[in-house]
Design a protein around this motif. Structure first.
Motif, mmCIF file in Angstrom:
data_model
loop_
_atom_site.group_PDB
_atom_site.id
_atom_site.type_symbol
_atom_site.label_atom_id
_atom_site.label_comp_id
_atom_site.label_asym_id
_atom_site.label_seq_id
_atom_site.Cartn_x
_atom_site.Cartn_y
_atom_site.Cartn_z
ATOM 1 N N ALA A 1 0.823 -1.207 0.000
ATOM 2 C CA ALA A 1 0.000 0.000 0.000
ATOM 3 C C ALA A 1 0.861 1.263 0.000
ATOM 4 C CB ALA A 1 -0.948 -0.001 1.195
ATOM 5 N N VAL A 2 1.846 1.329 0.863
ATOM 6 C CA VAL A 2 2.678 2.535 0.957
ATOM 7 C C VAL A 2 3.525 2.714 -0.295
ATOM 8 C CG1 VAL A 2 4.595 3.619 2.200
ATOM 9 C CG2 VAL A 2 2.716 2.580 3.484
ATOM 10 N N MET A 3 4.214 1.671 -0.714
ATOM 11 C CA MET A 3 5.124 1.800 -1.856
ATOM 12 C C MET A 3 4.370 2.105 -3.151
ATOM 13 S SD MET A 3 8.115 1.669 -0.793
ATOM 14 C CE MET A 3 9.273 1.006 0.348
ATOM 15 N N CYS A 4 3.285 1.405 -3.426
ATOM 16 C CA CYS A 4 2.523 1.677 -4.651
ATOM 17 C C CYS A 4 1.950 3.085 -4.626
ATOM 18 C CB CYS A 4 1.415 0.651 -4.831
ATOM 19 S SG CYS A 4 2.030 -0.982 -5.290
ATOM 20 N N GLY A 5 1.540 3.539 -3.458
ATOM 21 C CA GLY A 5 1.052 4.897 -3.327
ATOM 22 C C GLY A 5 2.111 5.942 -3.639
ATOM 23 N N GLN A 6 3.351 5.587 -3.426
ATOM 24 C CA GLN A 6 4.456 6.515 -3.660
ATOM 25 C C GLN A 6 5.142 6.302 -4.999
ATOM 26 O OE1 GLN A 6 4.750 9.120 -1.689
ATOM 27 N NE2 GLN A 6 2.981 8.204 -0.654
ATOM 28 N N THR B 1 -3.874 4.343 -2.874
ATOM 29 C CA THR B 1 -4.097 3.078 -2.180
ATOM 30 C C THR B 1 -4.898 3.309 -0.899
ATOM 31 O OG1 THR B 1 -2.032 3.177 -0.902
ATOM 32 C CG2 THR B 1 -1.938 2.129 -3.080
ATOM 33 N N LEU B 2 -5.588 2.258 -0.500
ATOM 34 C CA LEU B 2 -6.330 2.262 0.754
ATOM 35 C C LEU B 2 -5.975 0.986 1.496
ATOM 36 C CD1 LEU B 2 -8.477 3.366 2.709
ATOM 37 C CD2 LEU B 2 -10.217 2.219 1.297
ATOM 38 N N VAL C 1 7.453 3.869 5.372
ATOM 39 C CA VAL C 1 7.308 5.253 4.921
ATOM 40 C C VAL C 1 8.685 5.901 4.777
ATOM 41 C CG1 VAL C 1 6.451 7.545 5.587
ATOM 42 C CG2 VAL C 1 4.966 5.534 5.810
ATOM 43 N N ALA C 2 9.586 5.634 5.719
ATOM 44 C CA ALA C 2 10.944 6.200 5.647
ATOM 45 C C ALA C 2 11.667 5.712 4.388
ATOM 46 C CB ALA C 2 11.739 5.839 6.897
ATOM 47 N N THR C 3 11.514 4.442 4.070
ATOM 48 C CA THR C 3 12.128 3.896 2.853
ATOM 49 C C THR C 3 11.536 4.562 1.618
ATOM 50 O OG1 THR C 3 12.564 1.776 3.917
ATOM 51 C CG2 THR C 3 12.501 1.786 1.512
ATOM 52 N N ALA C 4 10.218 4.710 1.592
ATOM 53 C CA ALA C 4 9.565 5.352 0.448
ATOM 54 C C ALA C 4 10.011 6.809 0.327
ATOM 55 C CB ALA C 4 8.049 5.272 0.586
ATOM 56 N N ALA C 5 10.073 7.519 1.446
ATOM 57 C CA ALA C 5 10.450 8.938 1.429
ATOM 58 C C ALA C 5 11.892 9.124 0.966
ATOM 59 C CB ALA C 5 10.249 9.547 2.809
ATOM 60 N N ARG D 1 1.634 12.649 0.719
ATOM 61 C CA ARG D 1 0.888 12.244 1.910
ATOM 62 C C ARG D 1 -0.447 11.551 1.619
ATOM 63 N NH1 ARG D 1 1.481 12.980 7.094
ATOM 64 N NH2 ARG D 1 -0.269 13.260 8.481
ATOM 65 N N ASP D 2 -1.233 12.031 0.687
ATOM 66 C CA ASP D 2 -2.577 11.497 0.483
ATOM 67 C C ASP D 2 -2.664 10.382 -0.547
ATOM 68 O OD1 ASP D 2 -3.608 13.153 2.418
ATOM 69 O OD2 ASP D 2 -4.080 14.760 1.020
ATOM 70 N N GLN D 3 -1.584 9.768 -0.904
ATOM 71 C CA GLN D 3 -1.611 8.683 -1.882
ATOM 72 C C GLN D 3 -1.900 7.335 -1.227
ATOM 73 O OE1 GLN D 3 -2.089 10.355 -4.836
ATOM 74 N NE2 GLN D 3 -1.098 8.540 -5.594
ATOM 75 N N ALA D 4 -1.489 7.158 0.011
ATOM 76 C CA ALA D 4 -1.708 5.902 0.744
ATOM 77 C C ALA D 4 -2.554 6.225 1.971
ATOM 78 C CB ALA D 4 -0.378 5.274 1.136
#
Length: 169
Positions: free
Chosen positions: A30-35, A50-51, A70-74, A81-84
């Motif tokens: 969810a986090v990675m695809c959102g980013q 993503t949700l 999130v740290a890895t994605a950032a 912020r609002d993608q995941a």
């Protein structure tokens, strides 16, 4: 959605015993695809909304466990912020009731996701008296498919493998 792995119309059911990392995997997806990061190869992919629907854990545990993801994605992309999005109901919901289904659909409407990671499956319904688990699961699958097709999102569902009982499953 995820090149070589997932398209918009897909539904994936991931089944494993408790403690094998299904929830962590769904958070990562969810986090990675959102980013806009491939969740396994870490190369750039088109970003999707993503949700993450967590029906088991309280918000502070989810936040703490997502922090390294999130740290890895950032570190690899400009974090959006609002993608995941997260929707959590630690006590679960019953999508076979009008209010349970309506609350799930409202979360989907608000997030407008391209990809939903949801689980665990057993926290989406209450088994009715005289009903088999298979009948209940078919009803829930039908409701999720209806939601998925009407709102046009791909769906990952987490499910716990049945525990052994007397040598049989």
């Amino acid at each position: 959605m995820i090149p070589g792995l997932l398209t918009r119309s897909d539904r994936v059911l991931l089944v494993a015993a408790e403690g094998y990392g299904k929830t962590t995997l769904f958070r990562q997806i969810a986090v990675m695809c959102g980013q806009g990061i491939h969740p396994f190869a870490y190369w750039p992919i088109p970003s999707v909304r993503t949700l993450l629907i967590d029906l088991e854990n309280p918000r502070d545990i989810i936040r703490d466990m997502c922090q390294p993801i999130v740290a890895t994605a950032a570190a690899r992309a400009t974090y959006k912020r609002d993608q995941a999005m997260l929707w959590h109901q630690p006590a679960g919901i019953d999508v076979r009731t009008r209010t349970g289904f309506a609350s799930l659909e409202q979360a989907v409407r608000v997030a407008e996701p391209d990809l939903v990671c949801l689980g665990p499956l057993y926290k989406l319904f209450r088994q009715r008296k005289g009903e088999t688990m298979e009948d209940a699961a078919l009803d829930v699958a039908s409701r999720l498919d209806d939601l998925r097709t009407r709102h046009r999102f791909a769906l990952f569902i987490e499910h716990h493998a049945p525990k052994e009982q007397g040598g049989t499953r």
